[in-house]
Structures are given as structure tokens and as C-alpha cells.
Scaffold this motif. Structure first.
Motif, PDB file in Angstrom:
ATOM      1  N   ASN A   6       7.335   2.322   2.729  1.00  0.00           N
ATOM      2  CA  ASN A   6       6.347   1.878   1.562  1.00  0.00           C
ATOM      3  C   ASN A   6       5.877   3.401   1.142  1.00  0.00           C
ATOM      4  O   ASN A   6       4.642   3.516   1.065  1.00  0.00           O
ATOM      5  CB  ASN A   6       5.338   1.174   2.336  1.00  0.00           C
ATOM      6  CG  ASN A   6       4.389   0.271   1.168  1.00  0.00           C
ATOM      7  OD1 ASN A   6       5.037   0.398   0.010  1.00  0.00           O
ATOM      8  ND2 ASN A   6       3.616  -0.278   1.548  1.00  0.00           N
ATOM      9  N   GLY A  12       5.727  -5.065  -0.731  1.00  0.00           N
ATOM     10  CA  GLY A  12       5.707  -6.561   0.033  1.00  0.00           C
ATOM     11  C   GLY A  12       6.550  -6.472   1.060  1.00  0.00           C
ATOM     12  O   GLY A  12       6.693  -7.334   2.062  1.00  0.00           O
ATOM     13  N   SER A  14       7.827  -5.236   4.747  1.00  0.00           N
ATOM     14  CA  SER A  14       7.102  -4.630   5.988  1.00  0.00           C
ATOM     15  C   SER A  14       8.230  -3.946   6.992  1.00  0.00           C
ATOM     16  O   SER A  14       7.904  -2.853   7.469  1.00  0.00           O
ATOM     17  CB  SER A  14       6.313  -5.442   6.773  1.00  0.00           C
ATOM     18  OG  SER A  14       6.927  -6.561   7.377  1.00  0.00           O
ATOM     19  N   ARG A  26      11.919  -8.078   6.432  1.00  0.00           N
ATOM     20  CA  ARG A  26      10.741  -8.601   6.719  1.00  0.00           C
ATOM     21  C   ARG A  26       9.803  -8.468   5.657  1.00  0.00           C
ATOM     22  O   ARG A  26       9.533  -7.345   5.398  1.00  0.00           O
ATOM     23  CB  ARG A  26      10.272  -8.535   7.947  1.00  0.00           C
ATOM     24  CG  ARG A  26       8.807  -9.122   8.381  1.00  0.00           C
ATOM     25  CD  ARG A  26       8.327  -9.167   9.909  1.00  0.00           C
ATOM     26  NE  ARG A  26       9.616  -9.258  10.606  1.00  0.00           N
ATOM     27  CZ  ARG A  26       9.688  -8.826  11.768  1.00  0.00           C
ATOM     28  NH1 ARG A  26       9.331  -7.596  12.293  1.00  0.00           N
ATOM     29  NH2 ARG A  26      10.949  -9.323  12.711  1.00  0.00           N
ATOM     30  N   SER A  28       5.712  -8.733   4.113  1.00  0.00           N
ATOM     31  CA  SER A  28       4.213  -8.646   4.592  1.00  0.00           C
ATOM     32  C   SER A  28       3.637 -10.165   4.796  1.00  0.00           C
ATOM     33  O   SER A  28       2.826 -10.072   5.696  1.00  0.00           O
ATOM     34  CB  SER A  28       3.482  -7.694   3.785  1.00  0.00           C
ATOM     35  OG  SER A  28       3.502  -8.298   2.420  1.00  0.00           O
ATOM     36  N   THR A  29       4.387 -11.050   4.383  1.00  0.00           N
ATOM     37  CA  THR A  29       3.840 -12.492   4.625  1.00  0.00           C
ATOM     38  C   THR A  29       4.343 -12.897   6.144  1.00  0.00           C
ATOM     39  O   THR A  29       4.062 -13.963   6.332  1.00  0.00           O
ATOM     40  CB  THR A  29       4.374 -13.164   3.450  1.00  0.00           C
ATOM     41  OG1 THR A  29       5.996 -13.289   3.530  1.00  0.00           O
ATOM     42  CG2 THR A  29       4.002 -13.011   2.149  1.00  0.00           C
ATOM     43  N   ASN A  59      11.386  -3.948  -2.776  1.00  0.00           N
ATOM     44  CA  ASN A  59      10.832  -4.977  -3.075  1.00  0.00           C
ATOM     45  C   ASN A  59      11.054  -5.432  -4.487  1.00  0.00           C
ATOM     46  O   ASN A  59      11.151  -6.581  -5.093  1.00  0.00           O
ATOM     47  CB  ASN A  59       9.206  -5.204  -2.879  1.00  0.00           C
ATOM     48  CG  ASN A  59       8.659  -6.612  -2.857  1.00  0.00           C
ATOM     49  OD1 ASN A  59       9.218  -7.533  -2.358  1.00  0.00           O
ATOM     50  ND2 ASN A  59       7.563  -6.942  -3.783  1.00  0.00           N
TER      51      ASN A  59
END
Length: 75
Positions: A6, A12, A14, A26, A28-29, A59
């Protein structure tokens, strides 16, 4: 899974996992999605792998080019 660097600080994504013909991402939600050569095409999978390693742009790329081409939602 490998934590996503990141570099920009506002992704978004992770974490990710890479295989010979897939990338699992995966967000961040907490949701995890699988893209495969069969579902998204080899060119997109290879580009997504490059962006994952770089820690920047994954992302954005998914939203622009691969959003609806995932093989399955895993969580």
C-alpha cells in the motif's frame, strides 16, 4: 497471504496470494476474491501480480479492468 505494501496509503487492498494461474486478493472490508486465468484472462492476472508485488495500483486496476471477472468471492 502476503500483506499488501500500500505504497500510496489509500488502497482498499490489504493482502494477496499469488499462484501460477491465479491471484487471491483480500480487501480492507475483509472480503476475499479469487481471479484466475480462466475467469479474467492471463494478461490481467499477470498485470495484477505485478501490481501486487509493487504494492501500488492494484485496487485501481481491479476497479477499472477486472472488477466483475473474479472466479469467486471467498469470504
Amino acid at each position: 497471504m502476503t500483506p499488501y505494501k500500500n505504497v500510496s496509503g489509500d488502497s482498499g487492498v490489504s493482502a494477496y496470494e499469488i499462484g501460477s494461474d491465479f491471484i487471491r486478493v483480500r480487501f480492507s472490508t475483509g472480503q476475499t476474491y479469487l481471479w484466475t486465468n480462466a475467469s479474467a484472462g492471463r494478461v490481467h492476472i499477470e498485470r495484477m501480480k505485478q501490481l501486487a508485488f509493487a504494492g501500488k495500483g492494484l485496487n485501481t486496476y481491479i476497479n477499472k479492468w477486472a472488477r466483475k471477472t473474479y472466479s469467486r468471492r471467498e469470504r
